[in-house]
Design an enzyme around this catalytic site. Structure first.
Site, mmCIF file in Angstrom:
data_model
loop_
_atom_site.group_PDB
_atom_site.id
_atom_site.type_symbol
_atom_site.label_atom_id
_atom_site.label_comp_id
_atom_site.label_asym_id
_atom_site.label_seq_id
_atom_site.Cartn_x
_atom_site.Cartn_y
_atom_site.Cartn_z
ATOM 1 N N PRO A 84 0.715 -1.057 -0.069
ATOM 2 C CA PRO A 84 0.031 -0.532 -0.537
ATOM 3 C C PRO A 84 0.549 1.164 0.365
ATOM 4 O O PRO A 84 1.956 1.208 0.723
ATOM 5 C CB PRO A 84 -0.682 -0.293 1.512
ATOM 6 C CG PRO A 84 -1.245 -1.341 1.775
ATOM 7 C CD PRO A 84 0.538 -2.156 1.075
ATOM 8 N N CYS A 85 -0.433 1.787 -0.862
ATOM 9 C CA CYS A 85 1.064 3.436 -0.813
ATOM 10 C C CYS A 85 0.585 4.502 -0.399
ATOM 11 O O CYS A 85 1.641 5.854 -0.428
ATOM 12 C CB CYS A 85 1.146 3.613 -2.382
ATOM 13 S SG CYS A 85 -0.528 4.271 -3.444
ATOM 14 N N GLN A 86 -0.934 4.218 0.277
ATOM 15 C CA GLN A 86 -0.593 6.030 1.405
ATOM 16 C C GLN A 86 0.099 6.841 1.848
ATOM 17 O O GLN A 86 -0.358 7.768 1.910
ATOM 18 C CB GLN A 86 -2.618 5.552 1.511
ATOM 19 C CG GLN A 86 -3.051 5.428 0.480
ATOM 20 C CD GLN A 86 -3.667 3.882 0.182
ATOM 21 O OE1 GLN A 86 -2.517 2.684 0.261
ATOM 22 N NE2 GLN A 86 -4.530 3.292 0.104
ATOM 23 N N TYR A 88 3.073 6.727 1.366
ATOM 24 C CA TYR A 88 3.896 7.152 1.145
ATOM 25 C C TYR A 88 3.653 8.555 0.400
ATOM 26 O O TYR A 88 4.753 9.348 -0.112
ATOM 27 C CB TYR A 88 4.579 6.090 0.240
ATOM 28 C CG TYR A 88 4.739 5.237 1.087
ATOM 29 C CD1 TYR A 88 6.071 5.030 2.479
ATOM 30 C CD2 TYR A 88 4.333 3.627 1.215
ATOM 31 C CE1 TYR A 88 6.126 4.230 3.028
ATOM 32 C CE2 TYR A 88 4.960 3.006 1.929
ATOM 33 C CZ TYR A 88 5.821 2.996 2.652
ATOM 34 O OH TYR A 88 5.956 2.063 3.347
#
Length: 233
Positions: A84-86, A88
């Protein structure tokens, strides 16, 4: 030559890694999958994955990775995941990076690499990971690279923009590839010059070739070599 490459896919979404790998070669065989969206009753991504690849309860797991990581088979070759990227995002003022609610999922990947010791690891995230968190740019990416290195892996990475390879969308993603210290690929890279890894011998160099875009002049009498590269896609 290994006839079959056994794959474990984490944070699988609708199966992007599986689509790519199985399209590239029939040698890739996915043996365990995890996809879970916390706080949601309807698990749409997992439902889509099952629709494409079938429902095998012992292989396709729709559960929090922290609860099921000990169930991952002990013997496989390649670990893949688009974690998951949120957390970053440097655009979000409250993004907490690797310390955020989803950012901490990196530590589950690290634990799995340590306990299962796959030959290879291939991960994907937004290119903003390189600058995360906003208050200490680059810290989180440095932690990830150091963790893999400390576990005995040679690490390569590349930011790839889909628009550079014929697609209509500017979609930049960072890919991280790590090879265990007893693999042929690791031995080939050991002691090699960084530029050789980037341009000629590295994991990404053949499929995503680059060449020097600008050569820097001498600085204080020293030739510092190419300072920028551009893709050849």
């Amino acid at each position: 030559m290994v006839s079959e490459i056994r794959v474990v896919e984490l944070f699988a979404g609708v199966g992007g890694f599986r689509v790519g790998l199985e399209s590239a070669s029939s040698r890739f065989h996915t043996i365990w999958v995890n996809q879970w969206e916390p706080g949601r009753k309807d698990q749409f991504a997992f439902a889509c994955y099952e629709r494409h690849y079938g429902n095998t309860a012992s292989v396709d797991i729709n559960e929090d990775i922290g609860k099921v990581k000990d169930e991952i088979p002990e013997d496989f070759d390649l670990l893949v995941g688009g974690f998951p990227c949120q957390d970053y995002s440097v655009a979000a003022t409250n993004a907490k990076g690797i310390e955020g609610k989803k950012g901490v999922l990196w530590w589950h990947i690290r634990d799995i690499v340590e306990s299962r010791r796959p030959m290879y690891v291939l991960l994907e995230n937004v290119d903003r990971l390189l600058k995360s968190p906003a208050s200490q740019r680059g810290r989180d990416f440095g932690i990830i690279l150091r963790c893999l290195s400390d576990l005995g892996y040679s690490v390569e990475w590349r930011v790839i923009n889909a628009a550079d390879y014929g697609f209509v969308q500017k979609r930049r993603r960072v890919f991280i590839f790590a090879s265990r210290n007893d693999t042929v690929h690791y031995r080939d890279l050991e002691g090699a010059e960084p530029e050789w890894k980037l341009v000629e011998g590295g994991f990404f160099s053949r499929q995503f070739p680059v060449k020097p875009d600008k050569v820097a002049k001498k600085v204080n009498g020293f030739d510092i070599g190419p300072c920028r590269y551009r893709t050849l896609g």
